[in-house]
Design a protein around this motif. Structure first.
Motif, PDB file in Angstrom:
ATOM      1  N   GLU A 176       3.066   5.706  -2.892  1.00  0.00           N
ATOM      2  CA  GLU A 176       4.346   6.602  -3.458  1.00  0.00           C
ATOM      3  C   GLU A 176       4.333   6.796  -4.800  1.00  0.00           C
ATOM      4  O   GLU A 176       4.702   7.605  -5.465  1.00  0.00           O
ATOM      5  CB  GLU A 176       5.583   5.975  -2.831  1.00  0.00           C
ATOM      6  CG  GLU A 176       6.094   6.007  -1.387  1.00  0.00           C
ATOM      7  CD  GLU A 176       6.016   7.737  -1.131  1.00  0.00           C
ATOM      8  OE1 GLU A 176       6.744   8.461  -1.778  1.00  0.00           O
ATOM      9  OE2 GLU A 176       5.637   8.281  -0.011  1.00  0.00           O
ATOM     10  N   MET A 177       3.992   5.469  -5.519  1.00  0.00           N
ATOM     11  CA  MET A 177       4.296   5.582  -6.951  1.00  0.00           C
ATOM     12  C   MET A 177       3.087   6.289  -7.656  1.00  0.00           C
ATOM     13  O   MET A 177       3.406   7.238  -8.519  1.00  0.00           O
ATOM     14  CB  MET A 177       4.153   4.098  -7.679  1.00  0.00           C
ATOM     15  CG  MET A 177       5.153   3.138  -7.185  1.00  0.00           C
ATOM     16  SD  MET A 177       6.442   3.473  -8.028  1.00  0.00           S
ATOM     17  CE  MET A 177       6.168   2.963  -9.547  1.00  0.00           C
ATOM     18  N   ASN A 178       1.824   6.367  -6.893  1.00  0.00           N
ATOM     19  CA  ASN A 178       0.865   7.474  -7.474  1.00  0.00           C
ATOM     20  C   ASN A 178       1.285   8.974  -7.262  1.00  0.00           C
ATOM     21  O   ASN A 178       0.950   9.578  -7.935  1.00  0.00           O
ATOM     22  CB  ASN A 178      -0.733   7.064  -6.639  1.00  0.00           C
ATOM     23  CG  ASN A 178      -0.954   5.865  -7.093  1.00  0.00           C
ATOM     24  OD1 ASN A 178      -0.772   5.316  -8.226  1.00  0.00           O
ATOM     25  ND2 ASN A 178      -2.009   5.102  -6.360  1.00  0.00           N
ATOM     26  N   LYS A 179       1.875   9.226  -5.963  1.00  0.00           N
ATOM     27  CA  LYS A 179       2.258  10.504  -5.858  1.00  0.00           C
ATOM     28  C   LYS A 179       3.156  10.770  -7.045  1.00  0.00           C
ATOM     29  O   LYS A 179       3.455  11.965  -7.630  1.00  0.00           O
ATOM     30  CB  LYS A 179       3.224  10.776  -4.486  1.00  0.00           C
ATOM     31  CG  LYS A 179       1.997  10.801  -3.215  1.00  0.00           C
ATOM     32  CD  LYS A 179       2.907  10.691  -1.868  1.00  0.00           C
ATOM     33  CE  LYS A 179       1.746  10.569  -1.061  1.00  0.00           C
ATOM     34  NZ  LYS A 179       2.555  10.689   0.396  1.00  0.00           N
ATOM     35  N   HIS A 180       4.304   9.703  -7.102  1.00  0.00           N
ATOM     36  CA  HIS A 180       5.186  10.160  -8.276  1.00  0.00           C
ATOM     37  C   HIS A 180       4.551  10.369  -9.355  1.00  0.00           C
ATOM     38  O   HIS A 180       5.030  11.445 -10.407  1.00  0.00           O
ATOM     39  CB  HIS A 180       6.259   9.169  -8.351  1.00  0.00           C
ATOM     40  CG  HIS A 180       7.238   8.937  -9.178  1.00  0.00           C
ATOM     41  ND1 HIS A 180       8.387  10.190  -9.292  1.00  0.00           N
ATOM     42  CD2 HIS A 180       7.603   8.458 -10.469  1.00  0.00           C
ATOM     43  CE1 HIS A 180       9.030  10.091 -10.275  1.00  0.00           C
ATOM     44  NE2 HIS A 180       8.849   9.106 -11.133  1.00  0.00           N
ATOM     45  N   PHE A 181       3.696   9.426  -9.823  1.00  0.00           N
ATOM     46  CA  PHE A 181       3.176   9.788 -11.279  1.00  0.00           C
ATOM     47  C   PHE A 181       2.125  10.770 -11.415  1.00  0.00           C
ATOM     48  O   PHE A 181       1.875  11.323 -12.510  1.00  0.00           O
ATOM     49  CB  PHE A 181       2.490   8.327 -11.740  1.00  0.00           C
ATOM     50  CG  PHE A 181       3.410   7.279 -12.148  1.00  0.00           C
ATOM     51  CD1 PHE A 181       4.384   7.467 -13.144  1.00  0.00           C
ATOM     52  CD2 PHE A 181       3.485   5.894 -11.320  1.00  0.00           C
ATOM     53  CE1 PHE A 181       5.046   6.509 -13.536  1.00  0.00           C
ATOM     54  CE2 PHE A 181       4.617   4.945 -11.859  1.00  0.00           C
ATOM     55  CZ  PHE A 181       5.315   5.149 -12.728  1.00  0.00           C
ATOM     56  N   GLU A 182       1.385  11.314 -10.201  1.00  0.00           N
ATOM     57  CA  GLU A 182       0.790  12.268 -10.283  1.00  0.00           C
ATOM     58  C   GLU A 182       1.649  13.586 -10.831  1.00  0.00           C
ATOM     59  O   GLU A 182       1.188  14.396 -11.539  1.00  0.00           O
ATOM     60  CB  GLU A 182       0.031  12.675  -8.922  1.00  0.00           C
ATOM     61  CG  GLU A 182      -1.083  11.660  -8.718  1.00  0.00           C
ATOM     62  CD  GLU A 182      -1.502  12.013  -7.327  1.00  0.00           C
ATOM     63  OE1 GLU A 182      -1.281  13.043  -6.625  1.00  0.00           O
ATOM     64  OE2 GLU A 182      -2.367  11.413  -6.866  1.00  0.00           O
ATOM     65  N   GLY A 183       2.841  13.606 -10.242  1.00  0.00           N
ATOM     66  CA  GLY A 183       3.664  14.718 -10.706  1.00  0.00           C
ATOM     67  C   GLY A 183       4.269  14.452 -12.003  1.00  0.00           C
ATOM     68  O   GLY A 183       4.102  15.222 -12.892  1.00  0.00           O
ATOM     69  N   VAL A 184       4.532  13.158 -12.490  1.00  0.00           N
ATOM     70  CA  VAL A 184       4.782  13.073 -13.831  1.00  0.00           C
ATOM     71  C   VAL A 184       3.661  13.327 -14.822  1.00  0.00           C
ATOM     72  O   VAL A 184       3.761  13.912 -15.958  1.00  0.00           O
ATOM     73  CB  VAL A 184       5.240  11.742 -14.102  1.00  0.00           C
ATOM     74  CG1 VAL A 184       5.428  11.235 -15.689  1.00  0.00           C
ATOM     75  CG2 VAL A 184       6.593  11.357 -13.454  1.00  0.00           C
ATOM     76  N   ILE A 188       0.974  -1.189  -0.084  1.00  0.00           N
ATOM     77  CA  ILE A 188       0.024   0.199   0.172  1.00  0.00           C
ATOM     78  C   ILE A 188       0.978   1.247   0.082  1.00  0.00           C
ATOM     79  O   ILE A 188       0.647   2.212  -0.569  1.00  0.00           O
ATOM     80  CB  ILE A 188      -0.969  -0.074   1.193  1.00  0.00           C
ATOM     81  CG1 ILE A 188      -2.129  -0.996   0.947  1.00  0.00           C
ATOM     82  CG2 ILE A 188      -1.641   1.302   1.433  1.00  0.00           C
ATOM     83  CD1 ILE A 188      -2.925  -1.312   2.158  1.00  0.00           C
ATOM     84  N   ALA A 189       1.965   1.167   0.825  1.00  0.00           N
ATOM     85  CA  ALA A 189       2.904   2.246   1.053  1.00  0.00           C
ATOM     86  C   ALA A 189       3.653   2.719  -0.488  1.00  0.00           C
ATOM     87  O   ALA A 189       3.547   3.804  -0.941  1.00  0.00           O
ATOM     88  CB  ALA A 189       3.755   2.107   1.960  1.00  0.00           C
ATOM     89  N   ILE A 190       4.026   1.337  -1.006  1.00  0.00           N
ATOM     90  CA  ILE A 190       4.374   1.661  -2.356  1.00  0.00           C
ATOM     91  C   ILE A 190       3.936   2.217  -3.559  1.00  0.00           C
ATOM     92  O   ILE A 190       4.232   2.910  -4.236  1.00  0.00           O
ATOM     93  CB  ILE A 190       5.186   0.361  -2.936  1.00  0.00           C
ATOM     94  CG1 ILE A 190       6.535  -0.188  -1.911  1.00  0.00           C
ATOM     95  CG2 ILE A 190       5.665   0.147  -4.485  1.00  0.00           C
ATOM     96  CD1 ILE A 190       7.454   0.628  -2.072  1.00  0.00           C
ATOM     97  N   VAL A 191       2.544   1.633  -3.458  1.00  0.00           N
ATOM     98  CA  VAL A 191       1.467   2.204  -4.428  1.00  0.00           C
ATOM     99  C   VAL A 191       1.053   3.509  -4.150  1.00  0.00           C
ATOM    100  O   VAL A 191       0.859   4.222  -5.146  1.00  0.00           O
ATOM    101  CB  VAL A 191       0.098   1.354  -4.387  1.00  0.00           C
ATOM    102  CG1 VAL A 191      -1.045   1.973  -5.051  1.00  0.00           C
ATOM    103  CG2 VAL A 191       0.403  -0.312  -4.907  1.00  0.00           C
TER     104      VAL A 191
END
Length: 127
Positions: free
Chosen positions: A45-53, A40-43
């Motif tokens: 973090e990935m969502n936060k990262h991809f939101e920026g992208v 859940i934490a990884i997902v």
């Protein structure tokens, strides 16, 4: 050692193994819970990262669309420039170059005329 001792030992071994397996099952359950939290934490973090992208990609897409519109406008302007360049070139040729070309042609025909007249004069003298 008697068979009852063996039975007692077997019961005790079975009890110890059951306790051991219960502890192992408990550890597996804890590990699965930790793993689920980690996923859940990884997902997240990935969502936060991809939101920026994704926001950067949206910004780039907007800039690309603006550039395409500008390029379309420039193509139209360049087509008009070609038209005006031809008109300006025709005016320059007509005003500045054409008189010089006409003088060149006049002088060229004058040279031919003088050359022919000179050749004819040579032939007339010989007679």
């Amino acid at each position: 050692m008697t068979s009852q001792d063996n039975t007692f030992e077997m019961s005790r071994m079975e009890l110890l193994l059951r306790e051991h397996f219960a502890r192992i099952d408990k550890q597996f359950a804890e590990m699965k819970a930790d793993n689920a939290e980690f996923k859940i934490a990884i997902v997240n973090e990935m969502n936060k990262h991809f939101e920026g992208v994704n926001s950067r990609f949206d910004g780039l897409q907007t800039q690309i669309n603006a550039m395409q519109n500008d390029i379309t406008g420039l193509k139209h302007d360049v087509n008009n420039l070609f038209h005006w360049n031809y008109c300006i070139l025709a005016i320059i040729i007509g005003v500045f170059v054409l008189p010089n070309v006409a003088d060149f042609i006049r002088s060229l025909f004058g040279l031919f005329r003088d050359g022919i007249a000179g050749i004819l004069a040579l032939f007339k003298r010989e007679k």
